[in-house]
Design a protein around this motif. Structure first.
Motif, PDB file in Angstrom:
ATOM      1  N   UNK A 129      -5.341  -2.952   8.527  1.00  0.00           N
ATOM      2  CA  UNK A 129      -5.933  -4.014   7.340  1.00  0.00           C
ATOM      3  C   UNK A 129      -6.663  -3.277   6.314  1.00  0.00           C
ATOM      4  N   UNK A 130      -7.552  -2.442   6.968  1.00  0.00           N
ATOM      5  CA  UNK A 130      -8.491  -1.656   6.235  1.00  0.00           C
ATOM      6  C   UNK A 130      -7.634  -0.569   5.090  1.00  0.00           C
ATOM      7  N   UNK A 131      -6.590   0.126   6.003  1.00  0.00           N
ATOM      8  CA  UNK A 131      -6.018   1.189   5.093  1.00  0.00           C
ATOM      9  C   UNK A 131      -5.222   0.428   4.073  1.00  0.00           C
ATOM     10  N   UNK A 132      -4.552  -0.637   4.195  1.00  0.00           N
ATOM     11  CA  UNK A 132      -3.633  -1.394   3.039  1.00  0.00           C
ATOM     12  C   UNK A 132      -4.871  -1.862   2.305  1.00  0.00           C
ATOM     13  N   UNK A 133      -5.914  -2.550   2.670  1.00  0.00           N
ATOM     14  CA  UNK A 133      -6.926  -3.216   1.549  1.00  0.00           C
ATOM     15  C   UNK A 133      -7.302  -2.021   0.819  1.00  0.00           C
ATOM     16  N   UNK A 134      -7.440  -0.801   1.379  1.00  0.00           N
ATOM     17  CA  UNK A 134      -7.946   0.636   0.447  1.00  0.00           C
ATOM     18  C   UNK A 134      -7.054   0.592  -0.548  1.00  0.00           C
ATOM     19  N   UNK A 135      -5.654   0.741  -0.050  1.00  0.00           N
ATOM     20  CA  UNK A 135      -4.898   0.820  -0.942  1.00  0.00           C
ATOM     21  C   UNK A 135      -4.720  -0.188  -2.202  1.00  0.00           C
ATOM     22  N   UNK A 136      -4.744  -1.400  -1.960  1.00  0.00           N
ATOM     23  CA  UNK A 136      -4.989  -2.370  -2.803  1.00  0.00           C
ATOM     24  C   UNK A 136      -6.000  -2.305  -3.673  1.00  0.00           C
ATOM     25  N   UNK A 137      -7.367  -2.170  -3.157  1.00  0.00           N
ATOM     26  CA  UNK A 137      -8.605  -2.013  -3.583  1.00  0.00           C
ATOM     27  C   UNK A 137      -8.465  -0.926  -4.493  1.00  0.00           C
ATOM     28  N   UNK A 165       3.393  -1.392  -7.945  1.00  0.00           N
ATOM     29  CA  UNK A 165       2.746  -1.006  -6.787  1.00  0.00           C
ATOM     30  C   UNK A 165       2.090  -1.947  -6.222  1.00  0.00           C
ATOM     31  N   UNK A 166       1.219  -2.627  -6.881  1.00  0.00           N
ATOM     32  CA  UNK A 166       0.319  -3.864  -6.390  1.00  0.00           C
ATOM     33  C   UNK A 166       1.064  -4.834  -5.502  1.00  0.00           C
ATOM     34  N   UNK A 167       2.212  -5.153  -6.211  1.00  0.00           N
ATOM     35  CA  UNK A 167       2.730  -6.299  -5.679  1.00  0.00           C
ATOM     36  C   UNK A 167       3.609  -5.797  -4.240  1.00  0.00           C
ATOM     37  N   UNK A 168       4.076  -4.600  -4.272  1.00  0.00           N
ATOM     38  CA  UNK A 168       4.741  -4.036  -3.074  1.00  0.00           C
ATOM     39  C   UNK A 168       3.654  -3.952  -1.908  1.00  0.00           C
ATOM     40  N   UNK A 169       2.445  -3.522  -2.257  1.00  0.00           N
ATOM     41  CA  UNK A 169       1.398  -3.305  -1.280  1.00  0.00           C
ATOM     42  C   UNK A 169       0.869  -4.660  -0.781  1.00  0.00           C
ATOM     43  N   UNK A 170       0.897  -5.703  -1.447  1.00  0.00           N
ATOM     44  CA  UNK A 170       0.356  -7.041  -1.255  1.00  0.00           C
ATOM     45  C   UNK A 170       1.405  -7.394  -0.195  1.00  0.00           C
ATOM     46  N   UNK A 171       2.801  -7.416  -0.565  1.00  0.00           N
ATOM     47  CA  UNK A 171       3.703  -7.695   0.573  1.00  0.00           C
ATOM     48  C   UNK A 171       3.470  -6.943   1.999  1.00  0.00           C
ATOM     49  N   UNK A 172       3.520  -5.711   1.780  1.00  0.00           N
ATOM     50  CA  UNK A 172       3.242  -4.833   2.964  1.00  0.00           C
ATOM     51  C   UNK A 172       1.889  -5.408   3.695  1.00  0.00           C
ATOM     52  N   UNK A 205      -0.752   9.363  -0.224  1.00  0.00           N
ATOM     53  CA  UNK A 205      -1.348   9.762   1.280  1.00  0.00           C
ATOM     54  C   UNK A 205      -1.837   8.625   1.819  1.00  0.00           C
ATOM     55  N   UNK A 206      -2.370   7.254   1.050  1.00  0.00           N
ATOM     56  CA  UNK A 206      -2.820   6.193   1.812  1.00  0.00           C
ATOM     57  C   UNK A 206      -1.640   5.443   2.394  1.00  0.00           C
ATOM     58  N   UNK A 207      -0.506   5.261   2.007  1.00  0.00           N
ATOM     59  CA  UNK A 207       0.634   4.806   2.206  1.00  0.00           C
ATOM     60  C   UNK A 207       1.088   5.546   3.655  1.00  0.00           C
TER      61      UNK A 207
END
Length: 931
Positions: A896-904, A8-15, A867-869
């Motif tokens: 950036x904030x939403x994706x950062x939140x998902x990664x964080x 999940x982390x790798x996928x979200x870093x790509x997104x 939900x975040x995605x």
């Protein structure tokens, strides 16, 4: 669980990275031929003054007595030169602003994250094209252009980086240092024959970077006496430098002057986004080759500045920031910067019509060269049958326009030639944008495909693992047919070959191939999909539609909260009514009343001013006193449990109370010291860093009892948060944590009777790290509500402190207890930690909710990510690279904030588990875990 987290982390870093490839890649191309005007230039030398952080309105407006704030500049506007507003672009930071002024192009948004001191991309600039350039000012800015210049013709003179101290007694010295050194330089040149000869050559530039105004703006706000006085000092300095140059060159009339700024500043002393206060900077030019003032009866502009500044009768000529580079090149007769996209403002030039037409023709050819290179690159990298050229500017049309423009010049129809060249420039710029965004739809489609695939897979994973409904079905899952796997492999090979033939960047392979394994994993779970569809068909349609609409409404409220913070207030008020529609009101009335009270109290914060607030240290100290009061109450309650009270606990509570007292003293002392302009006291700085470091360790010394551990985390976090606060936001984590404590109790009360047969009191539950799946129950619809509550509280944790989705929302005054010398990365890290503290408090409470409700952390965590995605997908489609720069900057920030939140969330989940489940022992005993 670890495999899913990594995947999940790798996928979200790509997104996360995808938007910079899709929307914000570097626009630069290389391989163009230098172009310059084939006529003698009007000036031999040019002086560029850049007042960092200077707003147009603060320079042009009259002071409180009705007198010009900058009398020398006012005199230039009325008697000697041309003036207007230079419109900048996001990000309104020093580096991109100077690149636009001196190189003539706008850096992509991602460049601001690549450093102030290094060049993320190679580019040509005016300084590179000059015979000699002398620079004075900040080391961060001067080094950028000196490093990128070819040869050894750039001479940089800068002060020490430690001089950029926001807490210094007098930061105007940053500007007076520049003025004094320039005057000394010209004085010394009279006795240095080699230097004297260089200074009397043509095609030379003097660049004066003035940082004092920006530093004073950050430290004291643009409306402060310090900022406004700094403008007067700069104005006087300009007068002295102009006088020095006239004395040195004997008023030969061959010097051109330009005075402008790299960016503006908001009322609260920050910049970076697209607010007009940040994008409107002054532009004043005079001297050789510049038109004298033109008096007019009326002017049409969208703003009311002219009337406010009492300049309505002097012609205002606005420019885009990138237009300054071709103007400077034309004035001194050097080649236009190769990567410049600026349009020469010919109306400002005081020269022959032939010179204007030839300069405009050169400008058009220079931009057309970039278009040709860009088109050739894209054509070469695209299969012939797939290539679609930019029809508005075909090869034949280019030739016709250039031939016609040259013909007009020969016929002395200069106005027609200038008009035709402007048309060609507009077409070439549109063509550059067309080829720059050529692959956008293709890449966006693949990213969206990956987004939807991942969300679908995560949902199926939850259903498969924790729903009785499909467990029976999932046991009958057959091995996936070879046809399915072979089909996906074949598609992957074809895609890779397609990308290879087109010589695509390696990132394209990731975006295009990533959806394949994700969708393969989804289709492997076909029996689970069948079971889900069967279940949904048994639902009454009205119930299904009702739940779906409720879910969509919840997500839309979260999305709208990014645009309208009061939506969080509306949501919290709705949360306050939750006990009334459930049995909670009758089952736990006192807990419900506490929930209602703290929901309504927290709902006040999103209604508070977003930014621009003045520091209120008494509120910070008041928040500290409340923490002390709460600590005394807890210590008193623990003392009553004499049987369970040991020395370690007493020492820990006293240590945390001492840390809170020290934080209050440091905040008050630092604020007083900075007001007196005595700088940051060293003892305060040392204590601040010690408190920050200890906040990670002290909570691990507390007992693992749920309430004790959470309270210890709160008090340690508050000690650091107080040091990073300047006003009402210091109260926010305290109120948020109180609501989190009540939430834990409320969630335990909501459990159905079938689950609560082994229910413990919250006060006796211990945090334990346990992965025994048998202790976890199946999921209920109510668990989706819990996941939504977490996302909502995380959004409140961000927006409740007054921070909006904008770079300019972060107040540098927040970090003054730790450092005042400008250090972008350290200051950014501290402000990021301030944002993450409320996040961490919510995540720790969520760990407790999972424990008290006996719910699998993996499943609930995946629901939160889903939900975040869905929110992130909203913002992916809302990203803009057109329109107002405020809209562009905000759209980027949202995603950036939403994706950062998902990664964080992944890291915060790990941090929360560490803070809640790990235990350290005092007195040198070894570290131990409860497992």
């Amino acid at each position: 669980m670890l495999l899913y987290v990594i995947l999940g982390l790798l996928i979200h870093l790509v997104f996360f990275a995808s938007i910079f490839d899709i929307y914000f890649t570097s626009p630069l191309v290389h391989g163009m031929t230098p172009q310059f005007t084939p006529l003698p230039p009007p000036a031999k030398r040019l002086v560029l003054f850049v007042a960092d952080g200077l707003r147009a309105d603060k320079l042009y407006e009259l002071d409180e007595n009705g007198n010009p704030r900058a009398p020398f500049i006012r005199n230039i506007i009325m008697h000697e030169g041309s003036w207007g507003i230079s419109h900048t672009r996001v990000p309104t930071e020093s580096r991109p602003g100077h690149v636009a002024l001196i190189a003539g192009f706008y850096e992509d948004v991602s460049a601001v994250a690549k450093g102030w001191k290094e060049n993320p991309v190679e580019f040509d600039s005016l300084i590179n094209e000059t015979r000699h350039t002398w620079c004075w000012g900040s080391p961060d800015i001067l080094a950028m252009f000196a490093k990128g210049a070819s040869g050894n013709h750039v001479f940089a003179h800068n002060y020490d980086a430690y001089s950029e101290d926001f807490g210094a007694q007098d930061v105007t010295k940053l500007d007076t240092w520049v003025f004094d050194n320039v005057k000394e330089f010209f004085h010394a040149a009279r006795n240095n024959q080699s230097l004297f000869s260089k200074l009397n050559e043509d095609k030379i530039v003097f660049f004066l970077h003035l940082l004092g105004i920006d530093t004073n703006g950050h430290a004291h706000r643009p409306s402060s006496r310090e900022y406004l006085n700094n403008i007067k000092i700069v104005d006087e300095g300009l007068k002295q430098i102009v006088s020095t140059l006239k004395d040195f060159y004997g008023s030969d009339g061959k010097t051109a002057f330009i005075f402008t700024a790299d960016h503006g500043m908001t009322d609260w002393g920050s910049h970076g986004a697209g607010h007009p206060l940040e994008t409107c900077t002054p532009f004043v030019t005079w001297g050789a080759g510049i038109k004298y003032p033109q008096k007019v009866l009326a002017q049409k502009f969208d703003d009311t500045y002219l009337q406010e500044w009492k300049l309505e009768n002097w012609k205002r000529q606005d420019v885009n920031q990138a237009d300054v580079a071709p103007l400077m090149a034309a004035l001194i007769g050097v080649p236009f910067p190769l990567n410049s996209v600026g349009t020469l403002p010919v109306d400002i030039l005081n020269s022959t019509d032939l010179f204007k037409a030839e300069s405009m023709f050169t400008n058009a050819v220079q931009i057309l060269e970039q278009f040709k290179v860009k088109m050739a690159q894209k054509k070469e990298a695209t299969l012939p049958f797939l290539f679609t050229p930019f029809h508005s500017l075909s090869d034949s049309k280019q030739i016709n326009i250039l031939r016609k423009a040259r013909s007009y010049i020969k016929q002395k129809k200069y106005d027609e030639a200038v008009s035709l060249c402007k048309e060609l420039i507009n077409l070439a710029l549109k063509g550059l944008s067309y080829y720059h965004t050529y692959d956008r739809f293709f890449l966006a489609f693949n990213v969206v495909l990956g987004f939807v695939g991942w969300t679908s897979y995560a949902s199926l994973l939850i259903i498969k693992s924790h729903c009785n409904l499909t467990r029976a079905v999932s046991k009958e899952v057959k091995k996936p047919s070879h046809l399915l796997s072979c089909s996906f492999i074949a598609v992957g090979v074809l895609l890779a070959l397609f990308l290879l033939i087109q010589a695509c960047p390696w990132t394209y392979y990731i975006y295009c191939l990533l959806p394949l394994p994700v969708w393969y994993a989804v289709l492997r779970e076909f029996p689970v999909i069948q079971g889900l569809v069967t279940l949904l068909l048994t639902f009454p349609p009205s119930h299904f539609v009702g739940y779906l609409l409720l879910f969509i409404l919840g997500v839309e409220v979260l999305v709208l909260s990014f645009f309208y913070r009061y939506m969080l207030t509306a949501g919290l008020i709705a949360f306050a009514g939750w006990p009334f529609i459930t049995p909670l009101w009758t089952r736990a009335k006192s807990t419900s009343l506490s929930w209602i009270f703290f929901c309504l109290l927290l709902a006040v914060f999103p209604l508070m001013p977003v930014v621009g607030r003045k520091p209120n240290i008494f509120l910070v100290v008041g928040a500290g006193l409340l923490v002390l009061l709460l600590s005394l109450f807890v210590v008193t309650s623990v003392l009553k449990r004499k049987d369970s009270f040991v020395n370690e606990e007493l020492v820990l509570h006293l240590l945390q109370m001492l840390s809170t007292v020290l934080s209050m003293c440091v905040v008050y002392g630092t604020h007083s010291s900075l007001l007196k302009k005595q700088g940051l006291p060293l003892i305060n700085q040392v204590v601040s860093w010690i408190i920050l470091a200890s906040s990670f360790i002290v909570p691990l010394l507390s007992p693992l009892i749920l309430f004790d551990r959470l309270f210890s985390i709160l008090v340690s976090s508050m000690s650091t948060y107080l040091l990073l606060s300047t006003g009402y936001e210091a109260l926010f984590p305290l109120v948020l944590s109180c609501l989190m404590f009540v939430w834990i109790h409320m969630e335990q009360e909501t459990l159905p009777q079938s689950v609560v047969f082994c229910k413990q009191k919250v006060s006796s539950i211990q945090f334990i790290y346990n992965t025994d799946i048998t202790q976890f129950r199946d999921l209920y619809l109510d668990d989706i509500r819990r996941a939504f509550f977490l996302v909502f509280f995380l959004m409140t944790a961000f927006f409740g402190t007054g921070n909006i989705a904008s770079i300019n929302s972060f107040d540098l005054a927040s970090v003054y207890c730790f450092l005042t010398v400008f250090s972008p990365y350290m200051m950014g890290a501290l402000m990021m930690w301030k944002i993450l503290i409320p996040f961490a408090l919510v995540m720790c409470a969520f760990e407790a909710v999972q424990l008290t409700t006996q719910l699998s952390s993996k499943s609930l965590f995946l629901m939160v990510i889903n939900i975040s995605d869905i929110m992130a997908l909203h913002f992916f489609f809302l990203i803009k690279d057109y329109g107002s720069w405020l809209d562009i900057g905000t759209s980027i920030s949202h995603y950036v904030i939403v994706m950062s939140m998902t990664i964080f969330l992944v890291f915060l989940n790990g941090l929360a588990q560490m803070l809640t489940t790990k235990k350290l022992k005092l007195c040198g005993r070894p570290k131990s875990h409860l497992i």
